[in-house]
Write an enzyme that holds these catalytic residues in place. Structure first.
Site, PDB file in Angstrom:
ATOM      1  N   CYS A  94       0.784  -1.202   0.000  1.00 46.69           N
ATOM      2  CA  CYS A  94       0.000   0.000   0.000  1.00 46.69           C
ATOM      3  C   CYS A  94       0.813   1.247   0.000  1.00 46.69           C
ATOM      4  O   CYS A  94       2.017   1.220  -0.065  1.00 46.69           O
ATOM      5  CB  CYS A  94      -0.829  -0.002   1.255  1.00 46.69           C
ATOM      6  SG  CYS A  94      -0.829  -1.568   2.082  1.00 46.69           S
ATOM      7  N   ARG A 141      -2.439   4.004  -5.287  1.00 47.24           N
ATOM      8  CA  ARG A 141      -1.722   2.842  -4.777  1.00 47.24           C
ATOM      9  C   ARG A 141      -2.667   1.855  -4.098  1.00 47.24           C
ATOM     10  O   ARG A 141      -2.281   0.733  -3.786  1.00 47.24           O
ATOM     11  CB  ARG A 141      -0.636   3.258  -3.804  1.00 47.24           C
ATOM     12  CG  ARG A 141       0.391   4.162  -4.432  1.00 47.24           C
ATOM     13  CD  ARG A 141       1.495   4.497  -3.469  1.00 47.24           C
ATOM     14  NE  ARG A 141       2.485   3.442  -3.378  1.00 47.24           N
ATOM     15  CZ  ARG A 141       3.603   3.411  -4.099  1.00 47.24           C
ATOM     16  NH1 ARG A 141       3.876   4.370  -4.957  1.00 47.24           N
ATOM     17  NH2 ARG A 141       4.449   2.427  -3.962  1.00 47.24           N
ATOM     18  N   PHE A 161      -3.941  -1.734  -0.674  1.00 48.97           N
ATOM     19  CA  PHE A 161      -4.230  -2.498  -1.884  1.00 48.97           C
ATOM     20  C   PHE A 161      -4.107  -3.940  -1.458  1.00 48.97           C
ATOM     21  O   PHE A 161      -3.027  -4.416  -1.176  1.00 48.97           O
ATOM     22  CB  PHE A 161      -3.197  -2.180  -2.969  1.00 48.97           C
ATOM     23  CG  PHE A 161      -3.477  -2.826  -4.306  1.00 48.97           C
ATOM     24  CD1 PHE A 161      -3.925  -4.130  -4.403  1.00 48.97           C
ATOM     25  CD2 PHE A 161      -3.288  -2.114  -5.483  1.00 48.97           C
ATOM     26  CE1 PHE A 161      -4.174  -4.708  -5.637  1.00 48.97           C
ATOM     27  CE2 PHE A 161      -3.534  -2.694  -6.713  1.00 48.97           C
ATOM     28  CZ  PHE A 161      -3.965  -3.985  -6.789  1.00 48.97           C
ATOM     29  N   ASN A 165       3.785  -0.905   4.798  1.00 45.39           N
ATOM     30  CA  ASN A 165       3.679  -1.221   3.385  1.00 45.39           C
ATOM     31  C   ASN A 165       4.647  -2.351   3.156  1.00 45.39           C
ATOM     32  O   ASN A 165       5.858  -2.142   3.220  1.00 45.39           O
ATOM     33  CB  ASN A 165       4.046   0.000   2.537  1.00 45.39           C
ATOM     34  CG  ASN A 165       4.081  -0.346   1.055  1.00 45.39           C
ATOM     35  OD1 ASN A 165       3.677  -1.425   0.654  1.00 45.39           O
ATOM     36  ND2 ASN A 165       4.564   0.578   0.246  1.00 45.39           N
ATOM     37  N   GLY A 166       4.118  -3.531   2.929  1.00 45.85           N
ATOM     38  CA  GLY A 166       5.026  -4.648   2.729  1.00 45.85           C
ATOM     39  C   GLY A 166       4.409  -5.957   3.114  1.00 45.85           C
ATOM     40  O   GLY A 166       3.189  -6.104   3.124  1.00 45.85           O
ATOM     41  N   GLU A 197      11.649 -14.229 -22.996  1.00 49.67           N
ATOM     42  CA  GLU A 197      12.394 -13.068 -22.541  1.00 49.67           C
ATOM     43  C   GLU A 197      13.641 -12.847 -23.379  1.00 49.67           C
ATOM     44  O   GLU A 197      14.747 -12.976 -22.897  1.00 49.67           O
ATOM     45  CB  GLU A 197      12.814 -13.259 -21.082  1.00 49.67           C
ATOM     46  CG  GLU A 197      13.814 -12.209 -20.680  1.00 49.67           C
ATOM     47  CD  GLU A 197      13.980 -12.042 -19.213  1.00 49.67           C
ATOM     48  OE1 GLU A 197      13.929 -13.028 -18.508  1.00 49.67           O
ATOM     49  OE2 GLU A 197      14.179 -10.890 -18.821  1.00 49.67           O
ATOM     50  N   GLN A 204       8.080 -18.528 -13.355  1.00 50.27           N
ATOM     51  CA  GLN A 204       8.137 -19.561 -14.382  1.00 50.27           C
ATOM     52  C   GLN A 204       8.015 -20.910 -13.696  1.00 50.27           C
ATOM     53  O   GLN A 204       8.631 -21.134 -12.657  1.00 50.27           O
ATOM     54  CB  GLN A 204       9.478 -19.439 -15.114  1.00 50.27           C
ATOM     55  CG  GLN A 204       9.685 -20.448 -16.215  1.00 50.27           C
ATOM     56  CD  GLN A 204      11.024 -20.239 -16.921  1.00 50.27           C
ATOM     57  OE1 GLN A 204      11.593 -19.161 -16.887  1.00 50.27           O
ATOM     58  NE2 GLN A 204      11.524 -21.281 -17.552  1.00 50.27           N
ATOM     59  N   LYS A 245      10.929 -22.878 -12.364  1.00 51.08           N
ATOM     60  CA  LYS A 245      11.779 -22.264 -11.342  1.00 51.08           C
ATOM     61  C   LYS A 245      11.139 -20.999 -10.804  1.00 51.08           C
ATOM     62  O   LYS A 245      11.717 -19.919 -10.898  1.00 51.08           O
ATOM     63  CB  LYS A 245      13.160 -21.955 -11.916  1.00 51.08           C
ATOM     64  CG  LYS A 245      13.092 -21.230 -13.262  1.00 51.08           C
ATOM     65  CD  LYS A 245      14.459 -20.891 -13.801  1.00 51.08           C
ATOM     66  CE  LYS A 245      14.364 -20.486 -15.251  1.00 51.08           C
ATOM     67  NZ  LYS A 245      15.617 -20.192 -15.865  1.00 51.08           N
ATOM     68  N   GLN A 277      18.392 -17.672 -16.588  1.00 48.80           N
ATOM     69  CA  GLN A 277      19.808 -17.659 -16.872  1.00 48.80           C
ATOM     70  C   GLN A 277      20.003 -18.300 -18.228  1.00 48.80           C
ATOM     71  O   GLN A 277      19.314 -19.233 -18.599  1.00 48.80           O
ATOM     72  CB  GLN A 277      20.609 -18.389 -15.803  1.00 48.80           C
ATOM     73  CG  GLN A 277      20.166 -19.815 -15.554  1.00 48.80           C
ATOM     74  CD  GLN A 277      20.769 -20.350 -14.265  1.00 48.80           C
ATOM     75  OE1 GLN A 277      20.264 -20.162 -13.185  1.00 48.80           O
ATOM     76  NE2 GLN A 277      21.878 -21.040 -14.382  1.00 48.80           N
TER      77      GLN A 277
END
Lengths: 1549, 499
Positions: A37, A67, A255, A275-276, A938, A986, A989, A995
């Site tokens: 947030c 936010r 949020f 926030n976290g 990617e 993904q 992993k 990599q």
């Protein structure tokens, strides 16, 4: 006046989401809700109270509203609130109006209470509260209805709104300040506990959902609710009252991932706003519970027992953080002391932190583990106000101080209008740092001073020296168990080793000291579905961070990690005595035999070890194991009571008569038993076992509470391995081999931890970051309590069966000659007699034959072979069957045509680079032919492919991926897509970065990715612009801006809680969410990750469907599923479980010739697919036709299923889990125990929503400032006529420039416009992502400041930022831009007059930038471009930097300490050299654009200035430049002057 | 995994063969010894595939990538252990197996396969040379007695496996030599007989009792057999050859291939035959009917006899050089192949049907033949054979050898006496545990599955031994075999749970 609706609003139009049912029967796990947030603070440092402070903080709140988030009801927010000092004048009057006379200030307290709407329940609660207070001598004065306007808020918020009342109480005689607060605390806990004890299913809503204390204090008060930022003031009348005053106010806008936010989950909590996300929460709560027994405090006396449980049940992570903070504060610690204990900085091995501060942290680390995770916490006790940022700095926090000493702190700059001339300075909170506002001293106390004060409290260093032990302090043992090669194989068999374990895992770890890498996905059975004996570890799947918090990069950002742990007996949390650190510190937790022998030999107060055998007589079978477990738990408890500080659970001594309890089971049993009996903090657990050998094994043991592990058999196995000649796998002598092996384990575990965003092992211990798959619920509840487990399965009996099966193989009555002693395995590589694989010789061959020849009969055989394999106990979907009702069957021709259905298919995100150009383009052509989507992966895409081929084929992938490396993500790339996919994780992993080995970076790949050929590329584990859900919403917004026609996807990986994340993603306006299974392919991943991370898509997809539908968020987002989908049966099941679309990757590659060599990471793919080797690429023989044939087969197959079930369209079938049933296996002893009913729960929808994608998201693009910019720049865009304009800007103007760049890139490609064609000046505070993807030809100048992600993905444009006119502070000493500027830039320039935050120029590949100071992690992963830092720079500069050059001003010659030398070297610069000239021209440009006085000073005395710079030169880049120079020289020598362009690479590349 | 880039650097290379001019004058094997470094280099080509199709292609499930890697790294002793884990007799299959593993090798998609068979042989020979192959009697005995009837590769494998499981094994062989076709059918130039004998010696040393020249059903009654033994394994092979009952069949000079080949093998062992008994190709026009491996064996033998001319007829068409599209990798390729014997001379003719043998003085002198065509079948089944009008031709022949395969095992005698049921093709019918309708009587090898390869016989023998062990003991620790039904690890609880 009070308006309290006593009934839910009958006019509510919608059903209110109620997740209770789906939590019980379905897959929803409320524990996994997340939020994060905006946080803001406004304070008058001088301590003056005013109403203006409250007003301003509410203005900050409103300006942070982007936010926050809304669910399906746009007027119902996720929560907002404010905390401030108790306003006496107001309270006195308000109380009087309610008929209550208040005592003088300080002699009374006010409680802000949510109460049940039900009158009777409310009265009961009120009575309990009154009694609890009175019993503690606190006189109850009365209640006041808090006046609110329910109409100001959303329907749904109103429906679940509690009654809101304030209570007034009088302080007892002689009790004031903290003592009063403590009494209030105890009374509140008593009331809460009394009410909790009354809860029944009937009154649950009233007592659990509605009852809640927002605050009860004589110092502070909290007003909050299920509100949107701008509703707070309208809702609470009190806040508008001018007599409401405070010195400071703390605000928060939430949020959350869940939709039915709850009133009580709004922040601020009683002491803080956060926030976290606390990643170690499960462990922290368990440890806190365990600690309760040892709590003793003179301040509390006997009352301490009344505050248990310290952590409120059913609470969020912040609530628990707040609970423990509160306890410590009540126990007498200051706010800053408490915070430093709970969220310590990364002290271990810090190169410049003062020793006494490190001692402070270490001392307190012995009492409490870190609460680890991204966190910005603003905290207060009403007298002091502070803020702390986690060690990684994963949340933004900016603050500025005005000349009249008003402090404004917020997640963003620009949230409060303040004239430039009033600003004294602008700064930011830095990682791991804290600051404090001391209202008494009327100043801000900075981190160093805070810590200096704390460190000076007690002689912590001396105490440590006297009491804390290191391994080397322990006595040398008389004997150390050695290697017994005679019996090693027998024991390997007993402990379930396979040859693969030795050859693929243990051996390479000992040889190289790193975890081995593999490729392609996992296609073997779940542990519970395998017909071979399984180790206990394999039932646990690693969880990982996605979206709501970032994974860490433990390799590049090692400085924040800590693998050292204190072990032993923990002392009373409240005490501060020398013996509180009477512990043993293990600098790493994998013990060699000698280490454990030392521990066992010791007998000191800190180290007294009791060895507890985990063996039992094999003849006793499962009962014996059960009895052994009980015995082990009792012995452990007793040993702890007897004063032992370490419990060594040992399985040494396995012989023909005795086998072992799986060590993970033993650890879980002891850990949880001791938590329950509250003995857990009296001793720590050490494991001495033959079982653990691979990284996952160690990670699970730590995760369930083991502090150290001696893997004696793995170590002995090294000696056995060394005897085999193998020049590719040379095992060094035993000592070094053991060292390498342990190092690999520790690194591997660290990587597993960092996937979850946890940086210290101490925080990881007992954090249980796993989901159990296939264990019975009883077993989980008893031994792995609180572990998510959603399909019930096997119990002790089956587990014992497997152990005994291994045992009987190890100790047969007689050896059979020629038999293999060690099992082959076949888990990683297929073997005829090994573990089953879905991809096997039959399935591969049949699919290739069918698709190549377009033969439906062969395809039929393929489906049968593949489905049989799946049904023969490999996958969850194999355990499901369709319910067909013959009456519902319809003719096939009534079903939607296959040509329509195939459009719903996508191929996987397989990058060019991971696979060959031929393969990549063939896939694109095929998918484009059928209107489906291929995915770039990617790796960028060659712009040549954006133009169709002469025959009409298009080689452009419709789906372009945006992953953490941002390789080749240019404006042109982004506009040439119909779909943009943000890869959060993904399947192979999750929680890790990508990599790609250097040998796969050919010239062409390097050109496309804008990197150096031959140099390994690393994609960071996190997107550095996504540390939270609101950040993701921001990136979605960025991408939507540049290409509003494209659908934005978010790719997630299945795990418990993924549905909750998906809900957040839907609320964050993503158009598509992809739920990937754990089994998807990869070009290179650690084997541990391929096998043990993530969960099957069936679970994640079903959870996602349930949560989205129940929350009314489903219709606005399309759901895609992938992960080893290969048959039409798979597709049909995915659709019924809730997928609108399906991804198929491996199977598509198989149709192109992939034969699952699993050599992608070695570049030796012999069929030309996963290789860049020119000779091997010639062998590629795939055709688009084969791919097309396959997808048509899939669609036709699906149609047949649809016809049989009576579905005419795919939409009709999506989410119809009622058409599925669990197949009862009759042949598998374990599978029969599975219970899939939670997957098959049909969620209840909300009116107006659908169970499939049916409507578009509202992206709110109409508000974009770019509309105006584009209008003004029209002539420039169309006719290249120069345009120059000036506009005002605010922090709510986000992503300015991206839409403009999209328009330019669509029209002009990456070439853009001539430089400076479009020039705009913006005045004010720019919102996030200013100048994102800015195209060439555009120059943006900001006069003011800017937020995070300044110049994100800069794509050729030019950015200039200078302080606003009128400001009087020194620009180079002040923060002007936020974190993560120029992330992933692919071109352009930036000149920044002032300092930036952390992670400047991360993954820059071409931009040229000058800045006057930066935070930590500068130029991380940079692969190209030029950066000049002409001011201070933070720690860890240049980590993972493989290309480009940075010039860093280092006047005091200290930079080397803060520089990460893993990839690059430091050089000095000679005056007159090319480097010096380049640097000078950059600084000249900077001076010209910004008028920088720093630049002018440097230029004025250039020859001297240049000597103060260091050049950061990546080693690989230097090597490549050298090689190129040599080649050029050779050519010159042979007269061959012109350089031939390399294949596909334009000469200018 | 061998060498990561091995296959990119080195091509397929087999050991050298002795020259044709030299080898047609003797009966010794044709391959020259392989330099160790060459073998290791070849093994280094192995890619250690994620899915080793070779491992699947091998009926024994040989752990090919494993031992390729071990050989590449020079770890021969471990290699033979890994090889013996799936194959009792790698020196046989290393010589005479058509090596279905090789066309399954993933390299054959666009390169030449690994020289798997030769590496197998190299491992085995190295092991014999080093003395690593020793008798390995079981540690303990179960007390159960089993009979294995028929000592071909299936019987040998079954016997060795059963003995390893600790049972007392008696191996019956009606001829005077142990080894069945290995000893008597396969010519020495493909498999020298000391190679078989040293295995037999090992088995004897391991405690297996061998009774040669004992025809069960004649020399010992089946009742006695069943009484004396707790279980019986039938491994007598598929011995009834396919005949060609056309005009002139009774003429002298027309023989079944096996009569011709076994006589030569016996002769090589020093046995002598009267001129009347002798079948030789010396100075003769030889026609071999049947284009398979046995035909090729006859061809090689005829050349060594000094035949004037050797012609090999095949009724089926000549396979193409390239794989047909319906026969993709990794299937067994239906392509034209030539054995070493074909290098030595002779003519192969396809699409030929023999209509009549014409003789003089009771001796065959000529074959009247016609060319045939194969037309797609009207009902989707096997193609229909049609004679080509006007394509009749004749060919001189003094010796005609029938190498058209075998129909089924011999029924009369042992099998009929036991009362075993037959399947549609006349082979012994068994259940999934390879047991016939007679309790305790099992069958394997060609007797059970019909004529096939030695590698299948060994695999079948191993599987049968495991099944018998299961049946006798309730559980078995003998290994399972790839290519057969998935293992039943436990007899009582077929659900796979340990008791």
């Amino acid at each position: 006046m009070a308006i309290i609706p006593t009934q839910p609003d009958n006019n509510a139009r919608r059903r209110v989401p109620d997740m209770t049912d789906i939590a019980e029967r379905g897959l929803y796990e409320p524990d996994h809700e997340h939020d994060s947030c905006g946080v803001g603070v406004v304070a008058n440092i001088n301590g003056e109270r005013s109403h203006k402070i409250i007003d301003q903080s509410l203005e900050v709140l409103v300006n942070l509203s982007h936010r926050g988030a809304c669910g399906c009801d746009p007027r119902t927010g996720d929560g907002a609130g404010i905390l401030f000092q108790l306003p006496h004048d107001f309270m006195e009057r308000a109380a009087r109006e309610a008929g209550i006379e208040l005592p003088p200030e300080g002699r009374y307290a006010v409680g802000m209470v949510y109460l049940p709407q039900d009158d009777a329940l409310r009265a009961r609660c009120e009575e309990i509260i009154e009694n609890a207070l009175q019993e503690r001598g606190i006189r109850f004065l009365g209640w006041r209805d808090v006046p609110v306007t329910p109409d100001a808020i959303g329907d749904m918020a109103r429906t679940v709104m509690p009654a809101i009342r304030q209570c007034f109480v009088e302080a007892p005689e002689g009790s004031a300040d903290r003592d009063l607060e403590r009494r209030l605390y105890v009374a509140r806990k008593v009331a809460e506990n009394t009410i909790t004890d009354m809860v029944t299913p009937e009154n649950r809503k009233g007592l659990v959902d509605e009852f809640y204390f927002c605050s009860l204090s004589a110092r502070t008060i909290v007003y909050k609710g299920l509100l949107i930022s701008d509703q707070v003031k309208d809702f609470y009348h009190d806040l508008r009252d001018e007599s409401m005053t405070s010195t400071f106010a703390l605000v928060h806008s939430r949020f959350s991932t869940n939709t039915l936010g709850s009133w009580k989950l709004a922040h601020p909590y009683r002491f803080m706003a956060h926030n976290g996300e606390i990643n170690t929460m499960r462990g922290n709560r368990n440890w806190m519970a365990a600690r309760e027994r040892s709590l003793e405090s003179d301040l509390f006396g006997d009352d301490i027992k009344l505050v248990e449980p310290v952590c409120e049940p059913d609470a969020s992570d912040t609530a628990s953080l707040d609970n423990v903070f509160e306890l410590l504060w009540m126990g007498g610690r200051s706010v800053e002391h408490t915070m430093a204990m709970m969220i310590p900085a990364a002290w271990y091995g810090h190169e410049s932190m003062p020793q006494d501060v490190q001692d402070f942290y270490e001392y307190h680390g012995g009492m409490m583990e870190p609460w680890d995770g991204p966190a910005l916490v603003a905290f207060t006790d009403g007298r002091h106000l502070g803020a702390v940022l986690d060690r990684n700095g994963l949340r933004p926090y900016r603050y500025w101080v005005t000349k009249d000493d008003v402090l404004v702190m917020a997640s963003e700059t620009g949230v409060l209008e303040i004239e430039p001339e009033r600003i004294k300075y602008r700064a930011r909170l830095q990682p791991g740092r804290m600051f404090l506002v001391d209202f008494d001293e009327k100043r801000i106390v900075q981190h160093e001073e805070v810590m200096e004060r704390l460190a000076g409290r007690k002689p912590y260093g001396e105490w440590l020296k006297e009491n804390r032990l290191l391994l080397e302090d322990l006595p040398t043992p008389d004997a150390v168990p050695g290697v017994d090669l005679e019996t090693v194989v027998t024991r390997q068999v007993a402990f379930g080793y396979s040859q693969e374990d030795l050859k693929l895992l243990v051996g390479p770890m000992a040889a190289n000291g790193t975890e081995p890498i593999g490729s392609m996905g996992n296609d073997t059975p779940l542990a519970v579905l395998s017909d071979r004996p399984q180790s206990m570890f394999t039932y646990f799947k690693q969880l990982f961070a996605q979206v709501s918090n970032p994974p860490l990069d433990a390799m590049r950002e090692e400085l924040v990690t800590q693998m050292a742990v204190p072990v032993g007996r923990r002392a009373n949390l409240f005490d501060e005595t020398p013996t509180n650190c009477q512990l043993l510190r293990l600098d790493q937790p994998v013990l060699r035999n000698g280490d454990l022998a030392r521990i066992k030999a010791a007998d000191t107060p800190a180290v007294r070890a009791k060895t507890i055998s985990t063996l039992f007589p094999v003849a006793e079978g499962a009962d014996g194991m059960q009895r052994a477990l009980d015995r082990i738990r009792d012995e452990a408890n007793q040993a702890a009571e007897e004063g032992y500080t370490l419990l060594v659970l040992s399985d040494r001594g396995v012989d023909s008569e005795h086998t072992y309890v799986p060590c993970l089971l033993a650890v879980g049993a002891v850990h949880h038993h001791m938590i329950r009996t509250r003995t857990r903090t009296m001793a720590d657990i050490v494991v001495e076992s033959g079982e653990p050998r691979e990284v996952h094994h160690f990670a699970t043991l730590f995760g369930y509470g083991a502090s150290a592990i001696n893997p004696y058999l793995a170590l002995e196995s090294l000696a056995g391995l060394r005897q085999l000649p193998n020049e590719d796998l040379e095992i060094p002598e035993q000592n070094e081999a053991e060292y390498n092996y342990c190092k690999a384990v520790v690194k591997g575990v660290l990587k597993v931890m960092s996937k979850m965003g946890i940086s210290t092992l101490q925080g990881y211990l007992g954090a249980q970051q796993f989901e159990a798959l296939g264990l019975s619920q009883d077993l989980v509840d008893e031994y792995f309590t609180w572990t998510a487990s959603r399909i019930s399965g096997v119990s002790i009996e089956e587990i014992a069966g497997d152990i005994i099966a291994n045992h009987s193989r190890a100790f047969p009555e007689a050896d059979i000659p020629a038999n293999l002693t060690l099992d082959l395995g076949g888990l990683y590589l297929w073997r005829g007699t090994g573990e089953r694989h879905m991809w096997n010789p039959d399935t591969v061959a049949l699919l290739q034959d069918a698709s190549k020849r377009n033969d439906p009969a062969v395809y039929e055989q393929f489906e049968e072979a593949a489905n049989n394999e799946a049904q023969d106990h490999i996958t969850i979907r194999g355990m499901l069957d369709f319910k067909f009702d013959p009456e519902e069957e319809i003719p096939l021709d009534e079903v939607e045509p296959a040509l329509e259905i195939v459009k719903r298919f996508a191929t996987g995100a397989i990058s060019l680079g991971s696979i060959s150009r031929e393969t990549h383009e063939t896939l694109a052509i095929a998918m484009n032919r059928i209107g489906a989507r291929s995915n770039t992966g990617e790796g960028g895409e060659d712009p040549q492919r954006f133009t169709p081929d002469p025959n009409g084929d298009s080689r452009s992938s419709r789906m372009k991926q945006v992953a953490s490396g941002r390789f080749g993500v240019t404006a042109e790339y982004l506009v040439n897509a119909t779909d943009l996919q943000i890869k959060m994780a993904q399947g192979s992993k999750p929680g890790e970065g990508g990599q790609i080995p250097g040998h796969k970076i050919s010239d062409y790949i390097g050109y496309i990715r804008k990197t150096t050929p031959g140099v390994e590329l690393i994609s960071p584990p996190p997107h550095h612009d996504i540390y939270s859900i609101e950040d993701l919403a921001q990136l979605i917004h960025d991408l939507k801006n540049i290409n509003s026609d494209a659908r934005i996807h978010v790719k997630l990986v299945s795990a418990v809680g993924v549905g909750i994340i998906a809900a957040g993603v839907s609320k964050g306006k993503s158009d598509v969410v992809l739920i990937s299974g754990d089994s998807g392919g990869t070009g290179a991943s650690p084997l541990t990750s391929i096998k043990h991370a993530g969960l099957p898509w069936e679970l994640g997809l079903a959870e996602t469907q349930q949560v989205l539908v129940e929350n009314g968020l489903r219709g606005r987002i399309a759901v895609q599923a992938d992960g080893q989908i290969k048959t039409s049966r798979d597709v049909a099941i995915a659709a019924l479980l809730g997928a609108d679309e399906w991804g198929v990757a491996t199977a598509a590659l198989v149709t192109l010739g992939c034969i699952m060599l699993r050599k992608c990471h070695l570049n030796t793919c012999s069929v030309g697919i996963a290789t860049q080797h020119p000779e091997l690429r010639k062998k590629f023989a795939g055709t688009p036709e084969a791919v097309v044939n396959y997808f048509m087969f899939l669609a036709e197959g699906l149609r047949e299923h649809m016809a049989k079930m009576g579905f005419r369209t795919v939409d009709e079938m999506i989410g119809r889990v009622d058409k599925l049933k669990q197949r009862k296996s009759t042949t598998h002893w374990k599978a029969n125990k599975l219970d899939l009913s939670r997957i098959l729960t049909l969620p209840v929808g909300i009116e107006g929503d659908t169970s499939y994608a049916s409507q578009a998201q509202d992206h709110g693009l109409e508000n974009a400032l770019d509309h105006q910019v584009i209008r003004l720049a029209k002539r420039a865009i169309e006719d290249r006529e120069p345009v120059s304009e000036t506009l005002e800007i605010h922090n709510s103007n986000r992503t300015v420039g991206a839409m403009l760049s999209g328009v330019i890139a669509s029209k002009h490609g990456n070439e853009g416009l001539p430089d400076d064609t479009i020039q705009f000046t913006f005045k004010g505070s720019a919102g996030q992502s200013f100048g994102a993807f800015l195209s060439r030809g555009v120059t943006f100048r900001v006069e003011g400041d800017a937020n995070d992600y300044f110049g994100k993905g800069l794509s050729g444009g030019k950015l200039v930022i200078v302080p606003p006119e009128g400001s009087s502070y020194v620009p180079e000493d002040n923060i002007i831009i936020g974190n993560v500027a120029l992330y992933g830039s692919t071109g352009g320039e930036a000149y920044i007059r002032g300092m930036g935050g952390e992670r400047f120029c991360v993954r820059n590949s071409a931009a040229r930038a000058v800045i006057e100071g930066i935070g930590d992690h500068g130029c991380e992963y940079m692969t190209g471009g030029r950066v000049a830092v002409i001011g201070p720079s933070g720690r860890n500069f240049g980590a993972g930097m493989s290309g480009g050059i940075a010039y860093v001003l280092d006047e005091d010659d200290t930079f080397a300490k803060r520089f990460n030398d893993g990839f690059a070297d430091l050089e000095t610069i000679d005056a007159g050299s090319d480097d010096a000239e380049e640097l000078r021209s950059m600084i000249e440009d900077h001076a010209q654009y910004t008028g920088s006085t720093v630049a002018q000073r440097l230029l004025a005395n250039w020859d001297q200035s240049v000597r103060s710079f260091k050049k950061v030169m990546p080693r690989d880049y230097a090597r490549v430049l050298r090689e190129q120079a040599e080649q050029d020289a050779e050519r010159l020598g042979t007269g061959e002057v012109t350089q031939e362009p390399k294949e596909g690479v334009p000469a200018h590349g | 995994m061998g060498k990561v880039t091995g296959f990119m650097e080195v091509g397929r290379k087999l050991p050298k063969r002795r020259s044709v001019s030299e080898r047609v004058h003797d009966w010794q094997e044709i391959y020259l010894p392989w330099e160790e470094k060459d073998a290791r280099e070849q093994a280094g080509r192995c890619m250690d595939c994620g899915i080793p199709f070779c491992n699947n292609g091998c009926p024994l499930g040989n752990l090919i990538p494993e031992w390729n890697d071990l050989v590449y790294h020079g770890n021969w002793e471990e290699a033979i252990a890994r090889l013996h884990a799936t194959n009792n007799f790698p020196e046989f299959t290393g010589r005479i197996c058509p090596a279905p593993c090789e066309p399954a090798c993933t390299l054959t998609i666009n390169e030449d396969a690994i020289t798997i068979e030769m590496i197998e042989k190299a491992i085995a020979e190295r092991a014999w040379k080093e003395g690593w192959i020793k008798p390995e009697p079981p540690e303990t005995r179960t007390g159960k007695k089993v009979a294995v009837v028929g000592s071909g590769p299936a019987g040998m494998a079954a016997a060795q496996q059963l003995n390893r499981a600790g049972h007392y094994v008696t191996l019956f062989e009606r001829s005077e030599y142990v080894g069945g076709l290995l000893m008597l059918g396969i010519p020495d130039f493909k498999l020298e007989k000391h190679v078989v004998q040293r295995r037999v010696d090992q088995m004897i040393a391991e405690g297996i009792e061998i009774r040669t020249s004992t025809n069960v059903g004649e020399d010992i009654s089946t009742d006695d057999l069943l009484k004396e033994f707790d279980a019986v394994c039938l491994s007598g092979g598929s011995t009834v050859p396919r005949d060609l009952p056309i005009a002139g069949r009774d003429l002298d000079g027309i023989h079944f291939a096996m009569d011709y080949l076994t006589q030569q093998n016996r002769r090589n062992k020093g046995q002598e035959f009267s001129p009347e008994e002798t079948i030789t190709a010396e100075d003769k026009n030889v026609v071999i009917i049947g284009g398979g491996d046995t035909g090729a064996d006859c061809l090689g033998t005829a050349h060594r006899h000094g035949a004037k001319q050797v012609i090999q007829f095949e009724i089926l068409p000549r396979p193409s050089e390239e794989r047909p599209s319906v026969n993709p990798w990794p299937q067994w390729p239906l392509t034209f192949r030539a054995s070493a014997a074909h290098e030595e001379g002779g003519v192969r003719d396809f699409n030929v049907m023999t209509k009549e043998f014409v003789g003089e003085n009771g001796k065959v002198k000529r074959l009247d033949c016609v060319r045939v065509e194969w037309k797609p079948s009207s009902n989707g089944g096997r193609p229909d054979m049609v004679e080509v009008p006007g394509s009749e031709f004749s060919i001189d022949a003094d010796l005609v050898l029938f190498a058209m395969g075998f129909l089924h095992p011999q029924h009369n005698g042992l099998l009929d006496q036991l009362g075993v049921e037959y399947d549609a093709r006349g082979n012994v019918k068994t259940n999934t545990l390879m047991m016939s309708n007679v309790d305790g009587v099992f069958a394997c090898g060609d007797m059970q599955r019909g004529q096939s390869l030695v590698v299948h016989a060994i695999a079948s023998g191993r599987m049968c031994a495991r099944a018998m062990d299961l049946w006798l003991m309730g559980e078995s620790r003998l290994p399972t075999v790839r290519g057969y039904a998935r293992p039943v690890t436990h007899l009582e609880s077929k659900e796979g749970a340990p008791a």
